[in-house]
Design a protein around this motif. Structure first.
Motif, mmCIF file in Angstrom:
data_model
loop_
_atom_site.group_PDB
_atom_site.id
_atom_site.type_symbol
_atom_site.label_atom_id
_atom_site.label_comp_id
_atom_site.label_asym_id
_atom_site.label_seq_id
_atom_site.Cartn_x
_atom_site.Cartn_y
_atom_site.Cartn_z
ATOM 1 N N MET A 1 8.988 16.420 -11.263
ATOM 2 C CA MET A 1 8.290 16.056 -9.952
ATOM 3 C C MET A 1 9.484 15.497 -9.218
ATOM 4 N N SER A 2 9.473 15.764 -7.986
ATOM 5 C CA SER A 2 10.625 15.425 -6.958
ATOM 6 C C SER A 2 9.859 14.243 -6.104
ATOM 7 N N ASP A 3 10.935 13.586 -5.316
ATOM 8 C CA ASP A 3 10.458 12.372 -4.610
ATOM 9 C C ASP A 3 9.430 13.047 -3.633
ATOM 10 N N LEU A 4 9.216 14.150 -2.945
ATOM 11 C CA LEU A 4 8.327 14.466 -1.993
ATOM 12 C C LEU A 4 7.186 14.716 -2.776
ATOM 13 N N THR A 5 6.888 14.994 -3.957
ATOM 14 C CA THR A 5 5.548 15.398 -4.656
ATOM 15 C C THR A 5 5.114 14.077 -5.482
ATOM 16 N N CYS A 6 5.661 13.014 -5.234
ATOM 17 C CA CYS A 6 5.113 11.750 -6.060
ATOM 18 C C CYS A 6 4.310 10.965 -4.933
ATOM 19 N N ALA A 7 2.985 11.160 -5.360
ATOM 20 C CA ALA A 7 2.023 10.309 -4.129
ATOM 21 C C ALA A 7 2.076 9.005 -4.318
ATOM 22 N N TYR A 8 2.566 8.191 -5.398
ATOM 23 C CA TYR A 8 2.583 6.900 -5.458
ATOM 24 C C TYR A 8 3.764 6.331 -4.695
ATOM 25 N N CYS A 9 4.976 7.054 -4.546
ATOM 26 C CA CYS A 9 5.769 6.767 -3.834
ATOM 27 C C CYS A 9 5.747 6.937 -2.229
ATOM 28 N N ARG A 10 5.117 8.289 -2.053
ATOM 29 C CA ARG A 10 4.595 8.486 -0.700
ATOM 30 C C ARG A 10 3.781 7.482 -0.169
ATOM 31 N N ASP A 11 2.769 7.018 -0.912
ATOM 32 C CA ASP A 11 1.688 5.997 -0.380
ATOM 33 C C ASP A 11 2.572 4.641 -0.109
ATOM 34 N N TRP A 12 3.251 4.211 -0.998
ATOM 35 C CA TRP A 12 3.878 3.024 -0.944
ATOM 36 C C TRP A 12 4.837 2.930 0.450
ATOM 37 N N ASN A 13 5.552 4.075 0.577
ATOM 38 C CA ASN A 13 6.589 4.210 1.864
ATOM 39 C C ASN A 13 5.789 4.281 3.224
ATOM 40 N N ALA A 14 4.544 4.777 3.014
ATOM 41 C CA ALA A 14 3.705 4.986 4.220
ATOM 42 C C ALA A 14 3.019 3.331 4.313
ATOM 43 N N ALA A 15 2.730 2.782 3.510
ATOM 44 C CA ALA A 15 2.024 1.477 3.594
ATOM 45 C C ALA A 15 3.089 0.293 3.996
ATOM 46 N N HIS A 16 4.322 0.624 3.488
ATOM 47 C CA HIS A 16 5.369 -0.115 3.930
ATOM 48 C C HIS A 16 6.605 0.311 4.896
ATOM 49 N N PRO A 17 6.126 0.495 6.056
ATOM 50 C CA PRO A 17 7.384 0.980 6.564
ATOM 51 C C PRO A 17 8.323 0.198 7.175
ATOM 52 N N ASP A 18 8.511 -1.096 7.221
ATOM 53 C CA ASP A 18 9.421 -2.056 7.368
ATOM 54 C C ASP A 18 10.269 -2.108 6.073
ATOM 55 N N GLU A 19 10.040 -1.652 4.981
ATOM 56 C CA GLU A 19 10.688 -1.986 3.817
ATOM 57 C C GLU A 19 11.683 -0.623 3.536
ATOM 58 N N PRO A 20 12.710 -0.668 2.610
ATOM 59 C CA PRO A 20 13.578 0.608 2.457
ATOM 60 C C PRO A 20 12.756 1.577 1.508
ATOM 61 N N ALA A 21 12.770 2.850 1.913
ATOM 62 C CA ALA A 21 11.956 4.024 1.522
ATOM 63 C C ALA A 21 12.248 3.923 -0.098
ATOM 64 N N ARG A 22 11.046 3.808 -0.948
ATOM 65 C CA ARG A 22 11.100 3.920 -2.346
ATOM 66 C C ARG A 22 11.361 5.126 -2.906
ATOM 67 N N THR A 23 12.433 5.476 -3.736
ATOM 68 C CA THR A 23 12.703 7.067 -4.062
ATOM 69 C C THR A 23 12.424 6.977 -5.584
ATOM 70 N N ALA A 24 11.890 6.119 -6.271
ATOM 71 C CA ALA A 24 11.382 6.101 -7.840
ATOM 72 C C ALA A 24 10.083 5.131 -7.999
ATOM 73 N N CYS A 25 9.489 5.633 -8.755
ATOM 74 C CA CYS A 25 8.256 4.627 -9.243
ATOM 75 C C CYS A 25 8.760 3.439 -10.372
ATOM 76 N N GLY A 26 9.667 3.820 -11.024
ATOM 77 C CA GLY A 26 10.178 2.918 -11.935
ATOM 78 C C GLY A 26 11.199 3.668 -13.263
ATOM 79 N N PRO A 27 11.396 2.877 -14.244
ATOM 80 C CA PRO A 27 12.414 3.453 -15.093
ATOM 81 C C PRO A 27 11.644 4.594 -16.003
ATOM 82 N N CYS A 28 12.341 5.704 -16.304
ATOM 83 C CA CYS A 28 11.703 6.472 -17.343
ATOM 84 C C CYS A 28 11.476 6.157 -18.576
#
Length: 90
Positions: A1-28
């Motif tokens: 899964m890459s950053d572009l296909t992760c729906a959770y990160c994509r939704d979080w980045n869209a909902a929080h445009p003022d915050e730094p972009a999230r590149t990972a959901c969490g630790p493996c």
């Protein structure tokens, strides 16, 4: 899964445009490297996996899990206990 296909990160980045972009959901779950949450066909539930472990689990072929021994033992015990009953019929 890459950053572009992760729906959770994509939704979080869209909902929080003022915050730094999230590149990972969490630790493996295996190695604590940055990973993404996803439902893997060979896992019982959604897990957070890094690219390395996602690819490792996705490799074709048979994968051994400790729970497979339990299934073999249960079938063996069932066959051993049912054999005398079945043998009487023949």
């Amino acid at each position: 899964m890459s950053d572009l296909t992760c729906a959770y990160c994509r939704d979080w980045n869209a909902a929080h445009p003022d915050e730094p972009a999230r590149t990972a959901c969490g630790p493996c779950d295996h190695c604590q490297a940055p990973g993404h949450i996803g439902a893997h066909p060979r896992q019982a539930c959604s897990v957070c996996l890094c690219e390395t472990h996602w690819a490792e689990i996705s490799k074709p072929g048979l994968h051994f899990d400790l729970s497979h021994i339990i299934v073999i033992i249960v079938f063996g015990l069932a066959a051993a206990s049912l054999w005398p009953i079945i043998a009487r019929w023949w």
